[in-house]
Design an enzyme around this catalytic site. Structure first.
Site, PDB file in Angstrom:
ATOM      1  N   HIS A   1       0.644  -0.909  -0.176  1.00  0.00           N
ATOM      2  CA  HIS A   1       0.232   0.603   0.067  1.00  0.00           C
ATOM      3  C   HIS A   1       0.930   1.292   0.102  1.00  0.00           C
ATOM      4  CE1 HIS A   1      -4.056  -1.480   0.406  1.00  0.00           C
ATOM      5  NE2 HIS A   1      -3.899  -2.752   1.216  1.00  0.00           N
TER       6      HIS A   1
ATOM      7  N   LYS B   1      -8.703  13.508   4.590  1.00  0.00           N
ATOM      8  CA  LYS B   1      -7.553  12.620   4.923  1.00  0.00           C
ATOM      9  C   LYS B   1      -6.415  12.412   5.095  1.00  0.00           C
ATOM     10  CE  LYS B   1      -6.204  13.888   0.484  1.00  0.00           C
ATOM     11  NZ  LYS B   1      -6.740  12.257  -0.006  1.00  0.00           N
ATOM     12  N   ARG B   2      -5.614  11.578   6.444  1.00  0.00           N
ATOM     13  CA  ARG B   2      -4.720  11.538   7.352  1.00  0.00           C
ATOM     14  C   ARG B   2      -3.612  13.313   6.665  1.00  0.00           C
ATOM     15  NH1 ARG B   2      -1.104   8.047   7.188  1.00  0.00           N
ATOM     16  NH2 ARG B   2      -1.255   7.112   5.456  1.00  0.00           N
TER      17      ARG B   2
ATOM     18  N   LYS C   1       0.848  14.585   1.623  1.00  0.00           N
ATOM     19  CA  LYS C   1       0.164  14.741   1.454  1.00  0.00           C
ATOM     20  C   LYS C   1      -0.241  16.222   0.708  1.00  0.00           C
ATOM     21  CE  LYS C   1      -2.434  10.840   2.848  1.00  0.00           C
ATOM     22  NZ  LYS C   1      -3.109   9.887   1.959  1.00  0.00           N
TER      23      LYS C   1
ATOM     24  N   THR D   1      -8.604   6.524  -2.075  1.00  0.00           N
ATOM     25  CA  THR D   1     -10.028   6.545  -1.743  1.00  0.00           C
ATOM     26  C   THR D   1     -10.668   7.451  -2.007  1.00  0.00           C
ATOM     27  OG1 THR D   1     -10.089   5.446  -0.347  1.00  0.00           O
ATOM     28  CG2 THR D   1      -9.324   3.977  -1.928  1.00  0.00           C
TER      29      THR D   1
ATOM     30  N   LYS E   1     -14.619   8.537  -3.547  1.00  0.00           N
ATOM     31  CA  LYS E   1     -16.025   8.704  -2.934  1.00  0.00           C
ATOM     32  C   LYS E   1     -16.618  10.212  -3.569  1.00  0.00           C
ATOM     33  CE  LYS E   1     -14.170   6.125   0.795  1.00  0.00           C
ATOM     34  NZ  LYS E   1     -13.313   6.734   2.119  1.00  0.00           N
TER      35      LYS E   1
END
Length: 800
Positions: A349, A535-536, A541, A643, A647
């Protein structure tokens, strides 16, 4: 199943009375929820029993998905939807003056996961059951979830997430299926006189693993799979030397907390114990069940069982399965190894080195002495076999044990028949760069399985308004096959359909605006662009890039308050790992930027910033349907898949993003002009790595916009971030901006301007939104698990 409203109302009233000795006039919402859950459980019990009998009698192969995280969220409405009785129950409760949505608020999130990894596992659980595939989950029943996030003075504060305080009505404790897991002590091998080496143990620490089964109900079918979560308990007959408070505390800690603080030795040791605990318990139960139901040679188990290693946390499945086959079932080493490789499969992952687990050799040796022996032997035999075939360099680079460390990704790849990435770009990077030496040796083992999402939760439950409009427009076939949404393309130029879709979005924005006012005390303009990044919180990110752009917009408005700008509401939701100091500093900065902007009357409603605390599945179900724009702005090559991007797409949200992870496939599916692309490509990022010629300081000194924004972090412009602002400033200018935030800044600003321009054309925006919904079919987790079933696990769906 078919259920009349009359029958439901009768069952519900009877259950409420029998369970709580009360009636509807006196019952509180907790009692109503518990009674309702009990009724629902009664409705699916016979289906669960029948499906278990079917699986045992047919002996069909089953998959077991081992994951240290699951993030199911709330189960009530999901179970009602999948049983086909959501509307009936809602209307029946309304007859009693009860709102189903109010009852559902009582249920806590099953927050036994962190982020995408755990949510993917839960989407897979939903999809396996809904596609009729026999696939089960195996994890830990954490007493406390990740943590409950509070924002106090702008800082993240972690509180225990006591999600089990009122029990969990969906689980079934299976005390008769408990097994023992052992740690430490001494182990030695003795010849039994027949050429077999038999292990002997002394002074082992014993822990009882008790399974709690939660049914995973398929959507309008007769499949009910199982998610087994293990709780650690003290065995009844315990060696006196272990009968002390410290042993009892350590035993309870095994299933107490997701991701204990691993910044010290004891925390890392506990993490390793957790990993072995749920792996050993799960595999023991699988083998016991196989022997009890199939009555077949254990050496044929690969024909009946597939075990999936979800990231490296369950990598000990490989040596533990070997231990069970060799030590407990008497299978010869070579046959056991061949069987293990056939049974096991592995999903990678991430390519981030800190997430590719490595454990100190000595720690594994002390905690898991027999497992350590087996890992050493696997590594020794493989080395001896491959050295003459492929040479020393490749063998050394792919050793399981190197430099005093046991490499869990290497163990997972070597001990399984399949290694997959989770988006095309990610899988290509694994083959070409990160795991290239393994690909040279085992090219047939590598494949791609692009992630997907369970649309039942992410639109049918989370966005009933939009779901109803789609039903009215193209019928309901899409609810069973997400590819059917492509029929919406026929309505791209239909004004009425576009208006309905945008009205649904507006209603969802009103709902979120009300929640923001309630939770944050901030009034936001529903006509503004709702720009969302949830998100985290991790540096790669790049929530920081988003924050720097917000500062640019703010400074532009400060210079010219009459500037013609489309109003913007920037919404963040993110948890940082408790020991991740830099990420927590970014959270503090975002919150102080929000305070500064939201309290500045000169910008009025043109710009608002909202950080919503304790982001989880239930909050996501409120935020994602309301988003106009989803931020997917990780540095290219760093996000394995993502993901949340899927969504957002499902809910008609446009993406602004880099060519990273599954973004690439989303942009391709949605079509040109329907999203906003910016930033370095993967090849450009790796070119910088090769040349080492990136200089963030030059950008800071030569770009006046960047210069002003970064100086605001340290010159007092933004209040209350003296240390955090300096830390972030230095990360960009002194330590050379690891994730190329400044390099991508100008192109990000350009893409944001393109976004605003399109939003000014309501029809064009609505068309782009429709095209995202219409082309989301390939990102269903139903598609993903079917690919796993066909290509990796070799399991077949039940024929209804």
């Amino acid at each position: 199943m078919k259920l009349s409203k009359k029958q439901f109302k009768q069952d519900f009233e009877e259950r409420l009375t029998s369970k709580f000795a009360t009636d509807l006039t006196k019952a509180g919402y907790q009692e109503i929820y518990d009674a309702l859950a009990s009724v629902v459980k009664h409705y699916y019990a016979n289906i669960w029993v029948s499906d278990n009998q079917y699986k045992d009698e047919t002996g069909k192969k089953q998959a077991y998905y081992f994951s240290i995280e699951f993030l199911p969220g709330k189960m009530l409405k999901s179970n009602l939807l999948n049983l086909g009785m959501l509307k009936t129950v809602r209307e029946g409760l309304e007859d009693f003056g009860i709102e189903l949505d109010e009852v559902a608020k009582v249920e806590p999130d099953m927050a036994i996961g962190n982020g995408g990894l755990g949510r993917l596992a839960s989407c897979f659980m939903d999809s396996l059951a809904s596609t009729g595939l026999p696939g089960n989950g195996n994890g830990i029943r954490y007493r406390y979830g990740l943590f409950k996030q509070k924002i106090i003075d702008g800082y993240q504060v972690e509180l225990p997430d006591s999600w089990l305080n009122n029990g969990n009505p969906w689980e079934v404790r299976r005390a008769d299926k408990a097994v023992e897991v052992t740690f430490g002590g001494e182990v030695w091998l003795e010849d039994d006189g027949k050429g077999n080496l038999i292990p002997h143990y002394k002074d082992q620490e014993r822990v009882l693993a008790v399974p709690y089964d939660t049914p995973m109900i398929g959507y309008e079918n007769t499949t009910v799979n199982n998610m087994c979560l293990w709780r650690s308990e003290v065995p009844e007959e315990l060696d006196p030397k272990f009968q002390n408070l410290e042993y009892m505390r350590q035993t309870s800690m095994l299933s107490a907390e997701l991701y204990p603080d691993d910044s010290n030795y004891d925390g890392r040791l506990l993490r390793l114990k957790q990993e072995y605990f749920f792996v050993s318990a799960g595999l023991q139960r699988i083998l016991h069940h196989y022997k009890g139901t199939q009555k077949k040679d254990i050496r044929r188990i690969s024909d009946y069982i597939a075990v999936h290693i979800n990231d490296t946390h369950p990598a000990l499945c490989v040596p533990e399965f070997m231990r069970l086959l060799v030590d407990d079932y008497g299978v010869g080493w070579n046959r056991a190894w061949d069987t293990t490789v056939k049974v096991m499969s592995y999903t990678n992952h991430t390519i981030l080195s800190e997430a590719l687990e490595k454990w100190p050799e000595e720690m594994v040796k002390q905690l898991l002495p027999r497992i350590y022996q087996i890992i050493v032997e696997i590594d020794r035999r493989r080395t001896a076999e491959l050295l003459p075939k492929i040479g020393a360099s490749l063998v050394h680079n792919t050793r399981i044990i190197k430099d005093g460390q046991i490499h869990m990704a290497n163990l997972s790849i070597i001990g399984s028949h399949s290694t997959n990435g989770v988006a095309k770009l990610h899988s290509d990077l694994l083959k070409d760069v990160e795991l290239h030496d393994f690909y040279e040796i085992y090219p047939e083992r590598f494949n791609n399985k692009t992630n997907g999402i369970a649309d039942r939760r992410w639109i049918q439950i989370a966005n009933e308004r939009l779901s109803g409009i789609i039903d009215e427009t193209i019928g309901k076939s899409w609810r069973h096959d997400l590819d059917e949404l492509k029929l919406l393309k026929n309505f791209k130029d239909d004004e009425k359909t576009l208006e309905k879709l945008q009205k649904a979005k507006y209603d969802d924005k009103l709902r979120l605006a009300a929640l923001i006012k309630e939770k944050n005390g901030i009034i936001v303009n529903p006509d503004a662009i709702f720009d969302v990044q949830v998100k985290r919180l991790h540096a790669y990110k790049r929530q920081l890039l988003n924050a720097l752009h917000i500062l640019k917009l703010y400074f532009d408005l400060k210079e010219n308050p009459e500037l013609d700008r489309v109003p913007r509401v920037f919404i963040f939701g993110a948890k940082a790992a408790p020991s991740y100091h830099y990420a927590k500093s970014i959270i503090k900065c975002i919150n102080e930027i929000a305070n500064m902007i939201n309290n500045d009357q000169t910008v009025k409603d043109k710009l608002k910033v909202v950080f919503m605390e304790n982001y989880n599945v239930s909050l996501a179900e409120m935020i994602i349907p309301a988003a106009n724009v989803g931020e997917q702005i990780s540095l290219a090559s760093k996000e394995a898949s993502g993901t949340s991007n899927m969504k957002f797409m499902l809910n008609g949200t446009l993406t602004i993003g880099t060519l990273d992870g599954a973004n690439i496939e989303i942009f391709e599916a949605a079509g040109d002009g329907n999203n906003f692309v910016f930033g370095l490509t993967k090849d450009e990022v790796y070119e910088y790595y090769r040349n080492g010629n990136y200089n963030a300081r030059d950008i800071f000194e030569q770009n006046p916009v960047v210069n002003r924004i970064l100086n605001a972090l340290i010159d007092g412009t933004i209040p209350n971030i003296k240390s955090e602002g300096r830390e972030i400033f230095d990360s960009l200018t002194v330590y050379n901006d690891e994730y190329f935030v400044l390099r991508d800044f100008n192109d990000y600003v350009r893409a944001q301007a393109d976004l605003e321009k399109l939003y000014r054309d309501p029809k064009a925006w609505a068309q782009a939104s429709l095209m995202n919904i219409a082309n989301v079919g390939r990102f269903s987790s139903d598609r993903t698990v079917k690919e796993y079933a066909d290509d990796i696990w070799y399991i077949k769906a039940k024929k209804e």
